[in-house]
Design an enzyme around this catalytic site. Structure first.
Site, PDB file in Angstrom:
ATOM      1  N   SER A   1       0.813  -1.228   0.000  1.00 31.05           N
ATOM      2  CA  SER A   1       0.000   0.000   0.000  1.00 31.05           C
ATOM      3  C   SER A   1       0.841   1.269   0.000  1.00 31.05           C
ATOM      4  CB  SER A   1      -0.860  -0.021   1.264  1.00 31.05           C
ATOM      5  OG  SER A   1      -1.391   1.233   1.535  1.00 31.05           O
ATOM      6  N   GLU A  45       0.201   3.586   1.782  1.00 31.77           N
ATOM      7  CA  GLU A  45       0.267   3.979   3.197  1.00 31.77           C
ATOM      8  C   GLU A  45       1.670   3.688   3.763  1.00 31.77           C
ATOM      9  OE1 GLU A  45      -2.199   5.567   4.810  1.00 31.77           O
ATOM     10  OE2 GLU A  45      -1.506   5.389   6.879  1.00 31.77           O
ATOM     11  N   TYR A 104      -1.217   0.153  10.614  1.00 30.98           N
ATOM     12  CA  TYR A 104      -1.545  -0.483   9.326  1.00 30.98           C
ATOM     13  C   TYR A 104      -0.375  -0.336   8.360  1.00 30.98           C
ATOM     14  CZ  TYR A 104      -3.578  -0.995   4.654  1.00 30.98           C
ATOM     15  OH  TYR A 104      -3.813  -1.350   3.349  1.00 30.98           O
TER      16      TYR A 104
HETATM   17  P1  NAP Z   1     -11.652  -4.555   1.940  1.00 35.55           P
HETATM   18  O1  NAP Z   1     -12.790  -4.169   1.048  1.00 35.55           O
HETATM   19  O2  NAP Z   1     -11.633  -4.048   3.339  1.00 35.55           O
HETATM   20  O3  NAP Z   1     -11.617  -6.159   1.974  1.00 35.55           O
HETATM   21  C1  NAP Z   1     -10.861  -6.850   2.924  1.00 35.55           C
HETATM   22  C2  NAP Z   1     -11.112  -8.338   2.746  1.00 35.55           C
HETATM   23  O4  NAP Z   1     -10.286  -9.050   3.680  1.00 35.55           O
HETATM   24  C3  NAP Z   1     -12.555  -8.780   2.998  1.00 35.55           C
HETATM   25  O5  NAP Z   1     -12.902  -9.755   2.049  1.00 35.55           O
HETATM   26  C4  NAP Z   1     -12.475  -9.422   4.382  1.00 35.55           C
HETATM   27  O6  NAP Z   1     -13.416 -10.433   4.595  1.00 35.55           O
HETATM   28  C5  NAP Z   1     -11.085 -10.050   4.294  1.00 35.55           C
HETATM   29  N1  NAP Z   1     -10.548 -10.378   5.607  1.00 35.55           N
HETATM   30  C6  NAP Z   1     -10.325  -9.534   6.645  1.00 35.55           C
HETATM   31  N2  NAP Z   1      -9.852 -10.211   7.691  1.00 35.55           N
HETATM   32  C7  NAP Z   1      -9.768 -11.511   7.319  1.00 35.55           C
HETATM   33  C8  NAP Z   1      -9.369 -12.702   7.971  1.00 35.55           C
HETATM   34  N3  NAP Z   1      -8.936 -12.683   9.235  1.00 35.55           N
HETATM   35  N4  NAP Z   1      -9.417 -13.872   7.301  1.00 35.55           N
HETATM   36  C9  NAP Z   1      -9.870 -13.913   6.025  1.00 35.55           C
HETATM   37  N5  NAP Z   1     -10.267 -12.808   5.339  1.00 35.55           N
HETATM   38  C10 NAP Z   1     -10.224 -11.632   5.997  1.00 35.55           C
HETATM   39  O7  NAP Z   1     -10.267  -4.155   1.294  1.00 35.55           O
HETATM   40  P2  NAP Z   1      -9.907  -3.738  -0.218  1.00 35.55           P
HETATM   41  O8  NAP Z   1     -10.078  -2.268  -0.364  1.00 35.55           O
HETATM   42  O9  NAP Z   1     -10.582  -4.648  -1.144  1.00 35.55           O
HETATM   43  O10 NAP Z   1      -8.334  -3.983  -0.227  1.00 35.55           O
HETATM   44  C11 NAP Z   1      -7.795  -5.240  -0.610  1.00 35.55           C
HETATM   45  C12 NAP Z   1      -6.347  -5.321  -0.147  1.00 35.55           C
HETATM   46  O11 NAP Z   1      -5.587  -4.270  -0.741  1.00 35.55           O
HETATM   47  C13 NAP Z   1      -6.144  -5.164   1.358  1.00 35.55           C
HETATM   48  O12 NAP Z   1      -5.050  -5.983   1.719  1.00 35.55           O
HETATM   49  C14 NAP Z   1      -5.762  -3.703   1.525  1.00 35.55           C
HETATM   50  O13 NAP Z   1      -4.999  -3.534   2.696  1.00 35.55           O
HETATM   51  C15 NAP Z   1      -4.968  -3.482   0.266  1.00 35.55           C
HETATM   52  N6  NAP Z   1      -4.945  -2.108  -0.286  1.00 35.55           N
HETATM   53  C16 NAP Z   1      -6.117  -1.473  -0.562  1.00 35.55           C
HETATM   54  C17 NAP Z   1      -6.091  -0.213  -1.136  1.00 35.55           C
HETATM   55  C18 NAP Z   1      -7.358   0.542  -1.463  1.00 35.55           C
HETATM   56  O14 NAP Z   1      -7.281   1.753  -1.691  1.00 35.55           O
HETATM   57  N7  NAP Z   1      -8.492  -0.128  -1.556  1.00 35.55           N
HETATM   58  C19 NAP Z   1      -4.852   0.389  -1.428  1.00 35.55           C
HETATM   59  C20 NAP Z   1      -3.681  -0.308  -1.157  1.00 35.55           C
HETATM   60  C21 NAP Z   1      -3.735  -1.573  -0.603  1.00 35.55           C
HETATM   61  P3  NAP Z   1     -14.821 -10.212   5.391  1.00 35.55           P
HETATM   62  O15 NAP Z   1     -15.832  -9.920   4.338  1.00 35.55           O
HETATM   63  O16 NAP Z   1     -15.024 -11.522   6.052  1.00 35.55           O
HETATM   64  O17 NAP Z   1     -14.617  -9.083   6.346  1.00 35.55           O
HETATM   65  O1  G4F Z   2     -10.538   6.723   3.017  1.00 37.02           O
HETATM   66  P1  G4F Z   2      -9.504   6.598   4.073  1.00 37.02           P
HETATM   67  O2  G4F Z   2      -9.914   5.955   5.349  1.00 37.02           O
HETATM   68  O3  G4F Z   2      -8.287   5.839   3.398  1.00 37.02           O
HETATM   69  P2  G4F Z   2      -6.735   5.715   3.796  1.00 37.02           P
HETATM   70  O4  G4F Z   2      -6.524   5.947   5.237  1.00 37.02           O
HETATM   71  O5  G4F Z   2      -5.957   6.548   2.839  1.00 37.02           O
HETATM   72  O6  G4F Z   2      -6.477   4.163   3.519  1.00 37.02           O
HETATM   73  C1  G4F Z   2      -6.927   3.535   2.319  1.00 37.02           C
HETATM   74  O7  G4F Z   2      -5.937   3.665   1.330  1.00 37.02           O
HETATM   75  C2  G4F Z   2      -4.701   2.993   1.628  1.00 37.02           C
HETATM   76  C3  G4F Z   2      -3.760   3.271   0.445  1.00 37.02           C
HETATM   77  O8  G4F Z   2      -3.114   4.501   0.659  1.00 37.02           O
HETATM   78  C4  G4F Z   2      -4.989   1.512   1.781  1.00 37.02           C
HETATM   79  F1  G4F Z   2      -3.836   0.826   1.972  1.00 37.02           F
HETATM   80  C5  G4F Z   2      -5.946   1.304   2.939  1.00 37.02           C
HETATM   81  O9  G4F Z   2      -6.267  -0.086   3.050  1.00 37.02           O
HETATM   82  C6  G4F Z   2      -7.245   2.080   2.659  1.00 37.02           C
HETATM   83  O10 G4F Z   2      -7.875   1.486   1.545  1.00 37.02           O
HETATM   84  O11 G4F Z   2      -8.922   8.041   4.434  1.00 37.02           O
HETATM   85  C7  G4F Z   2      -8.400   8.882   3.455  1.00 37.02           C
HETATM   86  C8  G4F Z   2      -8.105  10.252   4.051  1.00 37.02           C
HETATM   87  C9  G4F Z   2      -7.306  10.197   5.361  1.00 37.02           C
HETATM   88  O12 G4F Z   2      -6.336  11.195   5.349  1.00 37.02           O
HETATM   89  C10 G4F Z   2      -8.329  10.517   6.431  1.00 37.02           C
HETATM   90  O13 G4F Z   2      -7.798  11.167   7.584  1.00 37.02           O
HETATM   91  O14 G4F Z   2      -9.352  10.865   4.386  1.00 37.02           O
HETATM   92  C11 G4F Z   2      -9.237  11.457   5.656  1.00 37.02           C
HETATM   93  N1  G4F Z   2     -10.564  11.581   6.240  1.00 37.02           N
HETATM   94  C12 G4F Z   2     -11.164  12.754   6.561  1.00 37.02           C
HETATM   95  N2  G4F Z   2     -12.347  12.528   7.129  1.00 37.02           N
HETATM   96  C13 G4F Z   2     -11.383  10.583   6.596  1.00 37.02           C
HETATM   97  C14 G4F Z   2     -12.520  11.183   7.158  1.00 37.02           C
HETATM   98  N3  G4F Z   2     -11.263   9.239   6.467  1.00 37.02           N
HETATM   99  C15 G4F Z   2     -12.293   8.472   6.891  1.00 37.02           C
HETATM  100  N4  G4F Z   2     -12.219   7.132   6.735  1.00 37.02           N
HETATM  101  N5  G4F Z   2     -13.423   9.014   7.471  1.00 37.02           N
HETATM  102  C16 G4F Z   2     -13.579  10.370   7.622  1.00 37.02           C
HETATM  103  O15 G4F Z   2     -14.575  10.830   8.140  1.00 37.02           O
END
Ligand code: NAP
Ligand code: G4F
Length: 335
Positions: free
Chosen positions: A131, A133, A155
């Site tokens: 990520s 992050e 994280y």
């Molecule tokens: P998400 O919507 O939160 O999905 C997370 C998945 O992980 C869900 O299917 C959840 O299953 C499963 N999970 C959580 N804990 C588990 C456990 N103990 N055993 C088995 N499965 C488990 O996340 P996403 O946005 O699709 O992201 C996918 C991956 O990319 C994650 O690793 C995240 O950290 C990474 N990532 C995401 C972003 C982004 O912007 N979306 C960016 C960079 C990296 P349940 O339905 O059972 O909860």
């Molecule tokens: O949407 P966020 O919670 O995403 P964040 O923290 O960037 O993390 C996501 O992206 C990562 C990749 O960079 C992934 F690895 C991670 O799994 C996840 O998918 O927050 C985005 C920004 C932050 O700066 C947060 O402080 O939005 C700001 N924010 C402002 N108000 C808020 C809020 N975030 C959330 N969730 N809720 C608020 O009310």
């Protein structure tokens, strides 16, 4: 023709569900590891319900990332050519509130996946969901593969560990493990806890008269937001590449949370100052203020590039949520 087999952890999540759509479309047999508590939950399974109806291509395997036995069983049963390890505790804010689960799932879970593949299907290609992050309090802008990590959240630390685990299995055992360093990607399937969906879902409810406002935290945070549908293609391309490697996946554009919310307000013809409020409750102990990715390596070596613009992302999410609350969007579309 040989039919490929893929194992996806996190298949019920945003990325896992889009990836399953994509791989089924390519003719893969797809296996998904799903927690037993989620299998019976309509709410957890809704993103893959349409695929479940065609179970010839999709197979659900019960298991949890913390359980080595269940991950081994999933690898043995699916005999995957490709493993996409997407399962995680993915919500950054919760990683301070429950650091133990975050580390157990994200770090030990990754070890379990890598060990199960090493012992039972060593030639499988593995994708690890790292990520942006990890860049945290950024030491260089834009961030690329060579930018040093400087994580600001538990994280982020867990994802740095995942990154180095992947590199170590590649170097120690010669396994094909690629690390995708993905910047934020969103969609209509994004969890409601993340800021983009919180905004579009909340504002749609405001428009429908179901709530007065949306309360957020840091409006000045900047993110490089793409669409998840584009980003799962990059995951697949990484595993079709000749060699395992690390790739940044990003749009190369950054926007503030304020800009995202303001554009969604424009689409809905809502007054930003009245419907967006700020509360300390949603601030983080240490936030990542600026993310902007340089995905030149993926563009040149994988032939990947994003297709969905920031404006289209906000518009599609906003109108999707408007439809969910039963309001017809046609009157509001000025584009
Ligand atoms: P998400 O919507 O939160 O999905 C997370 C998945 O992980 C869900 O299917 C959840 O299953 C499963 N999970 C959580 N804990 C588990 C456990 N103990 N055993 C088995 N499965 C488990 O996340 P996403 O946005 O699709 O992201 C996918 C991956 O990319 C994650 O690793 C995240 O950290 C990474 N990532 C995401 C972003 C982004 O912007 N979306 C960016 C960079 C990296 P349940 O339905 O059972 O909860
Ligand atoms: O949407 P966020 O919670 O995403 P964040 O923290 O960037 O993390 C996501 O992206 C990562 C990749 O960079 C992934 F690895 C991670 O799994 C996840 O998918 O927050 C985005 C920004 C932050 O700066 C947060 O402080 O939005 C700001 N924010 C402002 N108000 C808020 C809020 N975030 C959330 N969730 N809720 C608020 O009310």
């Amino acid at each position: 023709m040989v039919v490929k087999r893929a194992l996806i952890t996190g298949i019920t999540g945003q990325d896992g569900s889009y990836l399953a759509d994509y791989l089924v479309g390519l003719g893969y047999q797809v296996y998904g590891l799903v927690r037993r508590t989620s299998i019976d939950s309509e709410q957890r399974m809704y993103r893959i319900a349409h695929l479940m109806a065609n179970s010839h291509y999709l197979h659900i395997l019960p298991g949890s990332l913390e359980s080595y036995t269940s991950v081994c069983n999933a690898v043995i049963e699916s005999k995957p050519d490709e493993v996409y390890h997407l399962g995680a505790q993915s919500f950054v804010k919760v990683s301070w509130e429950d650091i133990g689960s975050t580390m157990n799932i994200n770090v030990n879970g990754t070890v379990n996946v890598l060990e199960a593949v090493r012992h039972f299907k060593k030639d499988a290609k593995v994708y690890l969901a790292c990520s942006s992050e990890m860049f945290g309090n950024v030491l260089e802008t834009p961030q690329r593969e060579t930018t040093p990590f400087n994580p600001r959240s538990p994280y982020g630390i867990s994802k740095c560990t995942e990154f180095y685990l992947g590199k170590n299995y590649r170097e120690s055992y010669g396994m094909f493990v690629s690390n995708g360093i993905l910047f934020n990607h969103e969609s209509e399937r994004r969890g409601l806890e993340f800021v983009t969906r919180k905004i579009t879902h909340g504002l749609a409810r405001v428009k429908a008269g179901l709530q007065d406002c949306v309360t957020l935290g840091n409006l000045d945070a900047q993110r490089d937001w793409g669409h998840a549908r584009d980003y799962v293609v990059a995951m697949w391309k990484m595993l079709q590449h000749d060699v395992p490697d690390d790739f940044v996946i990003a749009t190369g554009e950054t926007h503030t949370v304020r800009e995202f919310a303001s554009l969604a307000c424009q689409f809905l013809k809502l007054p930003f100052e009245e419907v967006i409020r700020v509360s300390e409750e949603f601030m983080r102990p240490a936030d990542v203020n600026l993310l902007l990715g340089d995905s030149m390596k993926a563009r040149t070596q994988l032939g990947w590039s994003p297709t969905i613009s920031f404006t289209k992302l906000v518009r599609d999410m906003t109108y999707y949520d408007l439809r969910q609350v039963g309001v017809d969007e046609v009157d509001y579309d000025t584009q």
